[in-house]
Scaffold this active site. Structure first.
Site, PDB file in Angstrom:
ATOM      1  N   GLN A 132      -6.442  14.729   5.018  1.00  0.00           N
ATOM      2  CA  GLN A 132      -5.320  13.297   5.103  1.00  0.00           C
ATOM      3  C   GLN A 132      -4.482  12.953   4.378  1.00  0.00           C
ATOM      4  O   GLN A 132      -3.578  14.354   3.216  1.00  0.00           O
ATOM      5  CB  GLN A 132      -6.443  11.861   4.717  1.00  0.00           C
ATOM      6  CG  GLN A 132      -6.816  11.690   3.420  1.00  0.00           C
ATOM      7  CD  GLN A 132      -7.938  11.999   2.924  1.00  0.00           C
ATOM      8  OE1 GLN A 132      -9.035  12.749   3.442  1.00  0.00           O
ATOM      9  NE2 GLN A 132      -8.227  13.470   1.527  1.00  0.00           N
ATOM     10  N   CYS A 160     -12.014  11.945   3.351  1.00  0.00           N
ATOM     11  CA  CYS A 160     -12.307  13.594   3.254  1.00  0.00           C
ATOM     12  C   CYS A 160     -13.841  13.429   4.336  1.00  0.00           C
ATOM     13  O   CYS A 160     -13.638  13.758   5.237  1.00  0.00           O
ATOM     14  CB  CYS A 160     -12.823  13.324   2.232  1.00  0.00           C
ATOM     15  SG  CYS A 160     -11.590  13.495   0.732  1.00  0.00           S
ATOM     16  N   HIS A 162     -18.393  18.964   1.737  1.00  0.00           N
ATOM     17  CA  HIS A 162     -18.517  16.951   1.344  1.00  0.00           C
ATOM     18  C   HIS A 162     -18.954  16.622   2.324  1.00  0.00           C
ATOM     19  O   HIS A 162     -18.586  15.339   2.892  1.00  0.00           O
ATOM     20  CB  HIS A 162     -17.162  17.268   0.686  1.00  0.00           C
ATOM     21  CG  HIS A 162     -16.757  15.148   0.635  1.00  0.00           C
ATOM     22  ND1 HIS A 162     -16.183  14.453   0.424  1.00  0.00           N
ATOM     23  CD2 HIS A 162     -17.750  14.858   0.038  1.00  0.00           C
ATOM     24  CE1 HIS A 162     -15.975  13.846  -0.610  1.00  0.00           C
ATOM     25  NE2 HIS A 162     -17.302  13.626  -0.868  1.00  0.00           N
TER      26      HIS A 162
END
Ligand code: NAG
Ligand code: NAG
Ligand code: NAG
Length: 588
Positions: free
Chosen positions: A344, A76, A137
């Site tokens: 991903q 991520c 994130h």
């Protein structure tokens, strides 16, 4: 002469309208949608026949589908950094030599450096209103609990509603503990080592070969016990401390609740588009699903053929439909470039404590999240812009999630940053069908800070060579994942080096099943030589930068901890409570 005078205003008007029309159509709004951990094989348009994703599939039907869309990283944090900056994450320090290549605590000090430029910032400078709904994130604070040095608002967003960190199993009571899953092998072997050491000591002692320093041993045990107590205390409060929902700079729900989370997200996205319907906007809809802890609303629970994971994908698809419907209602569909992707590949190792599969499906591609087998990095890439992009086209040329950066910069007529390397390439010539091959001759695949593979599509060739310098050791052997460590690591005994590299032609062997040899591929040595040289050239463009994911930047620093109440109230608060109730049944 007189005629001219009469006609001139009309002529000018015509010019003005023409220009207006043109600039309106060539300066679209952007709705960029990113799913979390969604596998390319989960979507109907990429071949799934049992999961229902009609709204996402409609983007392929009404727009362009990329079949070789490659995420710049297989996990991520770096993948998202690359997406927003158009640069390999190793250039911004958003990769590491450590084990964990993503942020795990809200109160770490690392994050996307402020001197990086996102396409969001450049669009904002061109007059766009910019919003992020969902997961970030990419860090939060540097030195205090509210300096917000890495906050989305510091990277070009005018508005933020969502999670500064990410969703984790630990965020949902009953969904398990990702740290236990990921470290059981370490815990297991440490317990063995300690037991063995103690047994040896006792044995030596009983044979009077050694006098055990009981007092020193006592102190050491005490220190270890104290440390363990702090760690246990931290993990008992993990949810409150790390599962945080913010609106702009304010913590509004700590810990965040899964109740009506989908509805709240859609509500936020819709409100943002409504507020900005009269001016250019860029919305980054960064979905919290389908990362674990999985969740689905009552309307979707138990409705798919693939358990909670399938329910969660189908609910996310419904959310995409809601966003598209809002665009339609606001009459903005033809003025908006919609992009859908996943950060991903699917996380194959996600098996719930009860044994249910909580990770997605990467179709025919090998491996998954945290590997540079194509299952980890080949992601959905769908782009829709009615009236500008042909509908129903599929493009096999090499593209990257870093390409959105130059695409937005070029379309918004912003200046491309000249003081740094941009690795992405403008997608528009490909999307418009003006060219057949992308400008990416090579793509480099990083596993944290280590270059593990390279992909090469020679000009005017249909072959796509991929060479792996190292690959993860799957455990159990013969599986496609690293089940004992929960994700695959990029170093030491977790990988196998390949010299010569493993070479595949992914255009003929997309599953990377049969490595080529000098006898099966006559050009074997030349191909590898070209790729080695490309890697060498690429390496020359890298400069050392601070490691934003170093242990020091990753670990929990109590003084950076956001806390919306007091420590004695366990940092809990909930300003979203009434809203959750108000939204109840909104899905009807
Ligand atoms: C569709 O997706 C589900 C859930 O990830 C997976 O289990 C299934 O194998 C996929 N089906 C096909 C035909 O790809
Ligand atoms: C949007 O574009 C499509 C495709 O060019 C066209 O058929 C449709 O009429 C347009 N809609 C509006 C509202 O302009
Ligand atoms: C950002 O700053 C770091 C040092 O703090 C430097 O190494 C890096 O090159 C800078 N990045 C850019 C794009 O200027």
């Amino acid at each position: 002469m007189r005629n001219m005078k009469v006609l001139l205003p009309f002529f000018l008007l015509h010019l003005a309208i023409g220009n207006l029309g043109q600039s309106a159509s060539m300066q679209p709004n952007y709705v960029f949608i990113m799913a979390d951990d969604l596998g390319i094989g989960d979507l109907g348009c990429y071949g799934n026949s049992t999961l229902r994703t009609p709204h996402i599939d409609s983007l392929a039907k009404d727009g362009v589908m990329l079949t070789q869309h490659i995420a710049a990283a297989a996990i991520c944090t770096p993948s998202r950094a690359a997406f927003l900056t158009g640069r390999y994450p190793v250039r911004s320090g958003m990769t590491t030599i450590q084990r964990a290549g993503v942020y795990l605590f809200t109160a770490g000090s690392g994050g996307l450096p402020t001197n990086e430029t996102t396409f969001v910032k450049l669009a904002k400078e061109q007059g766009y209103s910019t919003g992020l709904v969902g997961k970030w994130h990419l860090g939060l604070n540097c030195e205090t609990s509210d300096d917000h040095c890495h906050h989305p608002l510091r990277h070009g967003f005018d508005y933020f509603y969502g999670l500064p960190l990410t969703n984790l199993r630990n965020c949902k009571p009953g969904a398990g503990n990702v740290f236990i899953v990921a470290t059981q092998h370490v815990v297991h072997s440490s317990v063995q080592v300690v037991t063995l050491a103690l047994a040896t000591l006792l044995l030596l002692n009983s044979f009077k070969l050694l006098k055990v320093p009981w007092r020193a041993l006592g102190y050491v045990s005490l220190a270890v016990a104290l440390l363990l107590a702090v760690v246990l205390l931290f993990f008992s409060q993990f949810r409150n401390l790390n599962c945080i929902m913010m609106r702009n700079r304010r913590v509004i729900q700590q810990p965040f609740s899964f109740e009506n989370l989908t509805q709240r997200m859609i509500d936020e996205a819709t409100n943002f588009m409504e507020r900005n319907a009269d001016r250019p906007f860029l919305l980054f809809m960064s979905f919290i699903p389908v990362h674990t802890a999985l969740y689905a609303s009552q309307e979707f629970l138990g409705k798919s053929k693939h358990g909670l994971y399938g329910d969660s994908v189908e609910e996310m698809d419904w959310s995409v439909g809601q966003i598209l419907a809002s665009l339609e209602r606001l009459n903005l569909s033809n003025q908006t470039l919609v992009y859908f992707t996943s950060d991903q590949g699917a996380h194959l190792e996600e098996i719930a404590d009860n044994g249910e599969v909580h990770g997605g499906w990467n179709g025919i591609y090998k491996g998954g999240k945290s590997t540079n087998w194509d299952g980890g990095i080949r992601v959905p890439g769908l782009l829709r812009w009615p009236g500008v992009l042909a509908a129903g086209r599929s493009i096999d040329a090499l593209t990257s999630n870093m390409d959105l950066f130059p695409t937005v910069v070029t379309l918004t007529k912003a200046a491309m940053p000249s003081n740094r390397i941009i690795d992405g390439r403008d997608l528009m010539p490909l999307l418009l069908g003006e060219v057949q091959q992308s400008e990416h001759e090579f793509l480099f695949h990083y596993c944290n800070s280590y270059l593990s593979a390279v992909r090469w599509q020679p000009k005017h060739s249909s072959a796509i060579w991929k060479a792996h310098f190292f690959t993860p050791n799957f455990y159990p052997e013969g599986s496609q994942g690293c089940f004992d460590t929960h994700i695959c690591y990029c170093f030491g005994s977790f990988i196998s080096h390949h010299n010569p590299p493993l070479l595949y032609d992914v255009s003929r062997d997309p599953s990377e099943a049969l490595p080529l040899t000098p006898s099966s591929e006559p050009r074997y040595h030349q191909i590898l030589e070209v790729m080695r040289k490309a890697v060498g050239e690429h390496r020359k463009t890298l400069t050392p930068v601070p490691d934003q994911l170093s242990l020091n930047n990753l670990l929990w620093k109590p003084w950076l901890q956001p806390c919306c109440s007091t420590v004695w109230q366990h940092c809990r608060c909930d300003e979203e409570k009434n809203r959750s109730t108000a939204l109840d049944g909104a899905m009807g």
